[in-house]
Design a protein around this motif. Structure first.
Motif, PDB file in Angstrom:
ATOM      1  N   LYS A 155      -1.032  -8.326   6.907  1.00  0.00           N
ATOM      2  CA  LYS A 155      -2.263  -8.504   7.691  1.00  0.00           C
ATOM      3  C   LYS A 155      -2.805  -9.920   7.550  1.00  0.00           C
ATOM      4  O   LYS A 155      -3.454 -10.435   8.469  1.00  0.00           O
ATOM      5  CB  LYS A 155      -3.345  -7.514   7.222  1.00  0.00           C
ATOM      6  N   ARG A 156      -2.547 -10.536   6.413  1.00  0.00           N
ATOM      7  CA  ARG A 156      -2.988 -11.915   6.178  1.00  0.00           C
ATOM      8  C   ARG A 156      -2.052 -12.932   6.828  1.00  0.00           C
ATOM      9  O   ARG A 156      -2.228 -14.133   6.667  1.00  0.00           O
ATOM     10  CB  ARG A 156      -3.067 -12.182   4.678  1.00  0.00           C
ATOM     11  N   GLY A 157      -1.034 -12.466   7.536  1.00  0.00           N
ATOM     12  CA  GLY A 157      -0.113 -13.380   8.197  1.00  0.00           C
ATOM     13  C   GLY A 157       1.007 -13.877   7.311  1.00  0.00           C
ATOM     14  O   GLY A 157       1.741 -14.801   7.691  1.00  0.00           O
ATOM     15  N   LEU A 158       1.182 -13.265   6.141  1.00  0.00           N
ATOM     16  CA  LEU A 158       2.240 -13.671   5.225  1.00  0.00           C
ATOM     17  C   LEU A 158       3.540 -12.946   5.571  1.00  0.00           C
ATOM     18  O   LEU A 158       3.519 -11.787   6.002  1.00  0.00           O
ATOM     19  CB  LEU A 158       1.841 -13.344   3.782  1.00  0.00           C
ATOM     20  N   SER A 159       4.658 -13.630   5.390  1.00  0.00           N
ATOM     21  CA  SER A 159       5.952 -12.970   5.583  1.00  0.00           C
ATOM     22  C   SER A 159       6.267 -12.163   4.330  1.00  0.00           C
ATOM     23  O   SER A 159       6.125 -12.653   3.208  1.00  0.00           O
ATOM     24  CB  SER A 159       7.054 -13.989   5.860  1.00  0.00           C
ATOM     25  N   VAL A 160       6.666 -10.914   4.530  1.00  0.00           N
ATOM     26  CA  VAL A 160       6.791  -9.971   3.416  1.00  0.00           C
ATOM     27  C   VAL A 160       8.145  -9.284   3.458  1.00  0.00           C
ATOM     28  O   VAL A 160       8.603  -8.837   4.514  1.00  0.00           O
ATOM     29  CB  VAL A 160       5.676  -8.897   3.477  1.00  0.00           C
ATOM     30  N   GLY A 161       8.766  -9.175   2.292  1.00  0.00           N
ATOM     31  CA  GLY A 161       9.927  -8.317   2.109  1.00  0.00           C
ATOM     32  C   GLY A 161       9.615  -7.315   1.020  1.00  0.00           C
ATOM     33  O   GLY A 161       9.131  -7.691  -0.054  1.00  0.00           O
ATOM     34  N   LEU A 162       9.830  -6.039   1.296  1.00  0.00           N
ATOM     35  CA  LEU A 162       9.587  -4.993   0.305  1.00  0.00           C
ATOM     36  C   LEU A 162      10.918  -4.367  -0.078  1.00  0.00           C
ATOM     37  O   LEU A 162      11.726  -4.031   0.798  1.00  0.00           O
ATOM     38  CB  LEU A 162       8.627  -3.935   0.849  1.00  0.00           C
ATOM     39  N   PHE A 163      11.130  -4.172  -1.378  1.00  0.00           N
ATOM     40  CA  PHE A 163      12.409  -3.685  -1.890  1.00  0.00           C
ATOM     41  C   PHE A 163      12.185  -2.465  -2.779  1.00  0.00           C
ATOM     42  O   PHE A 163      11.292  -2.451  -3.622  1.00  0.00           O
ATOM     43  CB  PHE A 163      13.104  -4.780  -2.712  1.00  0.00           C
ATOM     44  N   ASP A 164      13.015  -1.450  -2.576  1.00  0.00           N
ATOM     45  CA  ASP A 164      12.967  -0.278  -3.451  1.00  0.00           C
ATOM     46  C   ASP A 164      14.380   0.234  -3.674  1.00  0.00           C
ATOM     47  O   ASP A 164      15.212   0.206  -2.761  1.00  0.00           O
ATOM     48  CB  ASP A 164      12.103   0.829  -2.858  1.00  0.00           C
ATOM     49  N   LYS A 165      14.623   0.728  -4.883  1.00  0.00           N
ATOM     50  CA  LYS A 165      15.955   1.231  -5.219  1.00  0.00           C
ATOM     51  C   LYS A 165      16.279   2.541  -4.515  1.00  0.00           C
ATOM     52  O   LYS A 165      17.443   2.950  -4.449  1.00  0.00           O
ATOM     53  CB  LYS A 165      16.073   1.422  -6.728  1.00  0.00           C
ATOM     54  N   GLY A 166      15.250   3.208  -3.981  1.00  0.00           N
ATOM     55  CA  GLY A 166      15.441   4.465  -3.265  1.00  0.00           C
ATOM     56  C   GLY A 166      14.699   4.437  -1.946  1.00  0.00           C
ATOM     57  O   GLY A 166      14.456   3.371  -1.376  1.00  0.00           O
ATOM     58  N   PRO A 167      14.283   5.594  -1.437  1.00  0.00           N
ATOM     59  CA  PRO A 167      13.489   5.629  -0.210  1.00  0.00           C
ATOM     60  C   PRO A 167      12.033   5.302  -0.503  1.00  0.00           C
ATOM     61  O   PRO A 167      11.612   5.257  -1.666  1.00  0.00           O
ATOM     62  CB  PRO A 167      13.631   7.083   0.245  1.00  0.00           C
TER      63      PRO A 167
END
Length: 386
Positions: free
Chosen positions: A26-38
């Motif tokens: 929402k702040r305009g930042l590029s984001v990558g989210l990582f998780d070992k599962g779902p």
């Protein structure tokens, strides 16, 4: 070789991690989210979904928490089964009732909308509540949200704002140079990032170890039951209210769902990362909930499961930067209040990254406090939740 570059890499796809991703995007930042599962594959997928008022934050901030959830649903159109119907807190003993009276009086003096119920009002609001319960209080603050729907809703909303979500992609290395995190490795690929947020819940200590940081957060196992209930036996969210101090169980909590079911909880154990649902815990939770609401006896248990709550040794949240790496942020330790505090935690982490400061002091949550000599024994927090 760098696969992609992000302003923020979030490790953990539970309700805290997805809230961080959403607010950062929402702040305009590029984001990558990582998780070992779902998404919601850990604590968030096993939670009860209560939303409570707490004194972890200043009262004026805590009182706006309902607004955060309402605003999220209005802005995104996500159905998170949001219930803003408040809650009834129940005292099972005279000692607990005296403590409740004192606490309610103190909260009312601060302007909180909460009051004691006499026995007639208890029966009127919850006709099936056991007459053995010695007293109760009522507040319109709080309610419920469906944890899995909230987590997936936050993930979808973050994606719509440009975030990329990598599920079944375990983070295996975090690279540091010049006193800052520079990149992470996940799923056999390398990603550079200006900030890394450790929102891995009960597994946050293992992620912190990748950069040689120790954070004393441990998994606390809790088991829940799901009952089939064709009629609305329970009208409100119900919770036991106890004096602060060690409790032999995880407290008693009961709520109805919109689907003709009742959720009951919970147990409390420190057994490492074992999430086995046991018959002993199921019997204990069922017995305590039936003592609250005798009409629950005889209802069919359709499912029982256990999850791991991330609990810091001092019972407080862990939010902020560690001393060693100022662009490695930690957001964990929410224990059984992760759903309640998901959106505000996401806001605060996004503020810290985008603005360099937060609108609310998070000094008491700082990971730096563990530089002091804390016992390795998990402590019962002095804070009490409504």
């Amino acid at each position: 070789m760098i696969d992609s570059t992000f302003d923020v890499a979030v490790i953990g796809g539970g309700v805290i991690g997805t809230a961080v991703a959403y607010h950062a995007a929402k702040r305009g930042l590029s984001v990558g989210l990582f998780d070992k599962g779902p998404l919601a594959g850990g604590s968030s997928g096993a939670a009860l979904g209560f939303r409570t008022l707490s004194n972890f934050f200043p009262l004026e901030v805590a009182l706006k928490n309902d607004e955060r959830f309402i605003r999220f649903t209005e802005e995104t159109g996500e159905d998170i089964e949001l219930d803003t119907g408040g809650r009834i807190n129940v005292a099972e003993s005279e000692d607990d009732l005296r403590y409740m009276h004192d606490s309610v009086a103190a909260l009312r003096a601060k302007g909180v909308d909460i009051r004691m119920l006499d026995r007639a009002e208890m029966r009127e609001r919850e006709p099936n509540l056991s007459p053995r319960m010695v007293g109760a209080s009522w507040t319109p603050i709080g309610g419920n949200a469906m944890p899995i729907k909230l987590t997936y809703g936050l993930g979808r909303a973050a994606r719509q704002l440009g975030a990329r979500i990598f599920t079944h992609t375990a983070v295996t290395a975090i690279h540091v140079a010049g006193g800052r995190v520079r990149s992470i490795e996940a799923g056999g690929r390398k990603f550079s990032s200006g900030w890394v947020v450790n929102a891995a819940g009960a597994w946050a200590a293992a992620i912190a170890k990748l950069v040689d940081i120790d954070i004393p957060v441990v998994p606390r196992k809790g088991q829940l039951l799901l009952l089939d209930c064709p009629r609305r036996i329970v009208r409100h969210s119900l919770s036991s209210w106890h004096k602060p101090g060690p409790q032999p169980t995880g407290g008693t909590s009961i709520r109805s769902t919109p689907h003709g079911q009742i959720l009951c909880g919970s147990s409390s154990e420190y057994v490492g990362f074992d999430i086995t649902a046991t018959e002993e815990n199921a019997r204990d939770v069922a017995s305590r909930c039936a003592a609250f609401v005798p009409a629950l006896r005889g209802l069919q248990i359709t499912r029982t499961w256990a999850g791991l709550r991330p609990r810091a040794v001092d019972g407080n949240f862990i939010i902020g930067a560690a001393d060693a790496l100022d662009n490695f942020l930690i957001a964990t330790g929410h224990d059984f209040t992760g759903i309640s505090h998901s959106l505000i935690t996401g806001e605060l982490i996004a503020e810290l990254i985008a603005d360099g400061r937060t609108s609310v002091s998070i000094e008491s949550f700082s990971p730096r406090r563990f530089a002091r000599d804390f016992s390795s024994k998990v402590k019962t927090p002095a804070r009490n939740l409504l």
